[in-house]
Write a protein that holds these residues in place. Structure first.
Motif, PDB file in Angstrom:
ATOM      1  N   ALA A 285      -2.364  10.196 -13.392  1.00 21.43           N
ATOM      2  CA  ALA A 285      -1.159  10.066 -12.568  1.00 21.43           C
ATOM      3  C   ALA A 285      -0.702   8.620 -12.460  1.00 21.43           C
ATOM      4  N   VAL A 286      -1.637   7.692 -12.252  1.00 24.22           N
ATOM      5  CA  VAL A 286      -1.247   6.289 -12.102  1.00 24.22           C
ATOM      6  C   VAL A 286      -0.805   5.711 -13.443  1.00 24.22           C
ATOM      7  N   GLN A 287      -1.409   6.148 -14.557  1.00 27.28           N
ATOM      8  CA  GLN A 287      -0.956   5.705 -15.878  1.00 27.28           C
ATOM      9  C   GLN A 287       0.474   6.155 -16.119  1.00 27.28           C
ATOM     10  N   SER A 288       0.759   7.392 -15.762  1.00 26.25           N
ATOM     11  CA  SER A 288       2.115   7.914 -15.936  1.00 26.25           C
ATOM     12  C   SER A 288       3.110   7.139 -15.089  1.00 26.25           C
ATOM     13  N   ARG A 289       2.705   6.838 -13.855  1.00 26.67           N
ATOM     14  CA  ARG A 289       3.594   6.112 -12.949  1.00 26.67           C
ATOM     15  C   ARG A 289       3.895   4.713 -13.463  1.00 26.67           C
TER      16      ARG A 289
ATOM     17  N   ILE B 167       0.818  -1.214   0.000  1.00 29.97           N
ATOM     18  CA  ILE B 167       0.000   0.000   0.000  1.00 29.97           C
ATOM     19  C   ILE B 167       0.853   1.265   0.000  1.00 29.97           C
ATOM     20  N   GLY B 168       2.057   1.179   0.534  1.00 23.93           N
ATOM     21  CA  GLY B 168       2.929   2.344   0.567  1.00 23.93           C
ATOM     22  C   GLY B 168       3.303   2.869  -0.806  1.00 23.93           C
TER      23      GLY B 168
ATOM     24  N   LEU C  81      -1.903  11.635  -4.336  1.00 25.06           N
ATOM     25  CA  LEU C  81      -2.393  10.686  -3.326  1.00 25.06           C
ATOM     26  C   LEU C  81      -1.585  10.852  -2.039  1.00 25.06           C
ATOM     27  N   GLY C  82      -2.174  11.529  -1.074  1.00 23.56           N
ATOM     28  CA  GLY C  82      -1.559  11.624   0.236  1.00 23.56           C
ATOM     29  C   GLY C  82      -2.037  10.501   1.129  1.00 23.56           C
ATOM     30  N   PRO C  83      -1.555  10.433   2.362  1.00 28.26           N
ATOM     31  CA  PRO C  83      -1.936   9.340   3.274  1.00 28.26           C
ATOM     32  C   PRO C  83      -3.444   9.210   3.482  1.00 28.26           C
TER      33      PRO C  83
ATOM     34  N   THR D 207      -2.729  -1.402  -4.379  1.00 24.42           N
ATOM     35  CA  THR D 207      -1.635  -1.442  -5.345  1.00 24.42           C
ATOM     36  C   THR D 207      -1.963  -0.494  -6.494  1.00 24.42           C
ATOM     37  N   PRO D 208      -0.932   0.008  -7.210  1.00 24.18           N
ATOM     38  CA  PRO D 208      -1.182   0.880  -8.358  1.00 24.18           C
ATOM     39  C   PRO D 208      -2.027   0.189  -9.437  1.00 24.18           C
TER      40      PRO D 208
END
Length: 577
Positions: A149-153, A94-95, A103-105, A119-120
């Motif tokens: 953002a997740v696609q880029s990551r 999850i980290g 996405l903050g805590p 998970t991403p």
């Protein structure tokens, strides 16, 4: 099981992530993140230091508690009780969501509680299915931003710092050399070209019984997964995630294979084009005239077959090196042994971990003639003020009378304020040999304002060096908006020296700007920015970056003798008044 620095850094990074998700103490979280960065960019093996009985609390950012955690990780098979406890409290992986922009805590916890996402990959599927927009506090626009953002990551291929890649590869190369069938081993690819970050790593092996060597390779203890395995080639993923590809060839083909797998691709294409004009063919097995192999046992023979001298690996980027080789204009690149000293080092007086004497003795042990002490002035709460600088100057004078073979120089690293002034009065610099001026704040200024700020600082009396000029961090901060070409021209005009900070997370100046400085006639200094006696090892990476930038000995200030160095500083300080 060998524990690499990267393994320890990964544990500390995960602990910081999990503590952040639990909304832990921010100072504790920062301590783990800083410790992860320290260990990951450290050149020596922390495991080796521990086995030698070294006090790990002397490392920058590592106190007694963290030193104990490191020992626990090394002796506990790569983990520690705190990480296992936090893992038990939170879902695995999850980290990693915290590394996705936006996405903050709190939002990560919300996604897990509402949709079970940890998970991403799960997050990507949820965004594509429209599952986030119905969560209270998000909505369609937020979902779209998270999707992008997740696609880029996920689309970004992982790259590793040159220091981390070296840490992982050197023990593997030693392991391969132990096999009796191995004649030669060399890391190739972007690692050999000393690029500041690397992706996959290539290793070329010369061997008579190649299938034994590839079998030996895949049995290495650091292998996390075998991707492929054949008689002459194999690919593995190390436990840290880095892919390593091995190619075994006959000794007669070693030079050709090493050249081929070192690259770059653009450089190799140009060399093969030259070969075709001579009715030759070059591949990883050799240089061929028809069916006859006429060269390939050494790289020198490959270059000679197309009428060129040997071109150092760091230059092989198709940026004019082939034309320079043809015309006899290849630079005589700077070497680590050319450096006579280091002009950027910190002690316990600011944020360093060793005393003035300890830094001096280590520099002397490494063969340096001089060492510049440049503790931070008024920076970040751990710094020296005017009175502390004066006391340190007295201590340096006493040590210089006592020590033989090493001279300490009185310096300071002073912050450049937003308006270009220095965060230290001119009078405080008067007794010093020189000052390094660096940008440590106000990174967001416009290109025009940032450039004006830096130019003004370079003109301040006593400023002899512009520290890590673009202020970038490869692991997390983009360069400031800066007209670097203008800064380089101004450095040449005013006599201020541009620093190539050898910390692996900085390597600032980059290679292109080093080339620009060389062409403009501006001097560069290659510094370790040492915060402990171990950080002098980073000079090798600074020299590698300088070589990629075509720097020669004459282009680098700290290849000069102490008398020549002092003359440069004296001229600069006189010009500043």
């Amino acid at each position: 099981m060998h524990i690499h620095n990267a393994d320890i850094a990964s544990v500390f990074g995960e602990i910081a992530d999990l503590l952040e998700l639990e909304e832990g103490n921010p100072f504790r979280i920062r301590a783990y993140r800083n410790a992860a960065r320290t260990v990951e960019t450290l050149a020596p093996s922390v495991e080796d230091l521990l086995n030698e009985g070294r006090d790990l609390s002397e490392l920058p950012g590592i106190g007694a508690d963290l030193a104990g955690k490191i020992a626990e990780i090394v002796h506990g098979g790569g983990t520690c009780a705190l990480r296992e406890q936090l893992r038990h409290e939170l879902p695995e992986g999850i980290g990693t969501l915290l590394r996705i922009p936006g996405l903050g805590p709190k939002r990560v916890k919300l996604l897990y509680q509402e949709r079970g996402i940890h998970t991403p990959e799960q997050l990507l599927r949820a965004c594509e299915d429209g599952q986030l927009r119905t969560i209270r506090g998000l909505g369609e626009k937020a979902e779209q931003r998270i999707l992008e953002a997740v696609q880029s990551r996920l689309s970004k291929s992982t790259r590793y710092s040159i220091a981390l890649a070296v840490q992982l590869l050197e023990p593997l190369v030693r392991y391969l050399k132990q096999h009796p069938a191995v004649v030669r081993v060399e890391a190739a690819g972007s690692l050999r070209r000393m690029k500041e970050t690397v992706g996959d790593v290539d290793i070329v092996v010369a061997a008579r019984r190649m299938e034994q060597v590839t079998a030996h390779f895949v049995q290495y203890e650091g292998v996390g997964r075998v991707i492929s395995h054949g008689p002459t080639r194999a690919s593995v993923e190390l436990a840290q995630g880095m892919q390593v590809d091995l190619r075994a060839v006959e000794p007669e083909s070693f030079g050709a294979a090493l050249h081929y797998f070192t690259g770059s691709k653009a450089h190799n294409i140009e060399i093969r084009t030259l070969a075709l004009k001579r009715d030759l063919k070059i591949n990883e097995y050799g240089v061929f005239a028809g069916e006859a192999r006429i060269a390939g046992d050494t790289e020198e023979s490959v270059f000679a077959s197309v009428g060129l001298p040997f071109i150092p690996p760091e230059l092989r980027e198709n940026r004019g090196e082939i034309e320079a080789a043809r015309d006899g204009r290849l630079p005589h690149l700077v070497q680590l042994s050319d450096l006579k000293g280091d002009l950027h080092a910190h002690t316990r007086a600011s944020d360093g971990r060793n005393s003035l004497r300890e830094m001096a003795l280590e520099a002397q042990r490494r063969g340096m003639d001089y060492l510049g002490i440049t503790d931070h002035a008024r920076h970040g709460g751990w710094s020296v003020d005017e009175e502390a600088l004066a006391r340190q100057a007295d201590e340096i004078d006493r040590l210089n009378e006592e020590l033989d073979g090493i001279t300490l120089l009185k310096g300071v690293e002073v912050d450049i304020l937003e308006d270009g002034a220095l965060d230290l009065p001119e009078a405080a610099l008067a007794r010093l040999d020189y000052a390094i001026a660096s940008v440590h704040t106000a990174f967001e200024l416009s290109r025009e304002k940032q450039t004006a700020r830096v130019l003004r600082a370079m003109d301040q009396p006593g400023v002899c060096v512009l520290g890590h000029p673009t202020a970038r961090l490869l692991t997390g901060r983009a360069p400031v908006e800066l007209d670097v070409e203008r800064v380089i021209r101004h450095a040449r005009q005013c006599g201020c020296v541009l620093e190539l900070d050898a910390q692996p997370e900085r390597l600032d100046l980059n290679d292109s700007y080093c080339m620009m400085a060389r062409d403009q006639g501006a001097l560069v200094v290659i510094d370790s920015d040492a915060h402990s006696v171990l950080d002098f090892d980073n000079l090798r990476f600074g020299v590698g970056q300088g070589r990629r930038g075509w720097l020669e000995k004459r282009d680098v200030l700290n290849t000069r003798t102490l008398a020549q160095l002092k003359a440069v500083f004296s001229k600069r300080k006189t010009a500043g008044h």
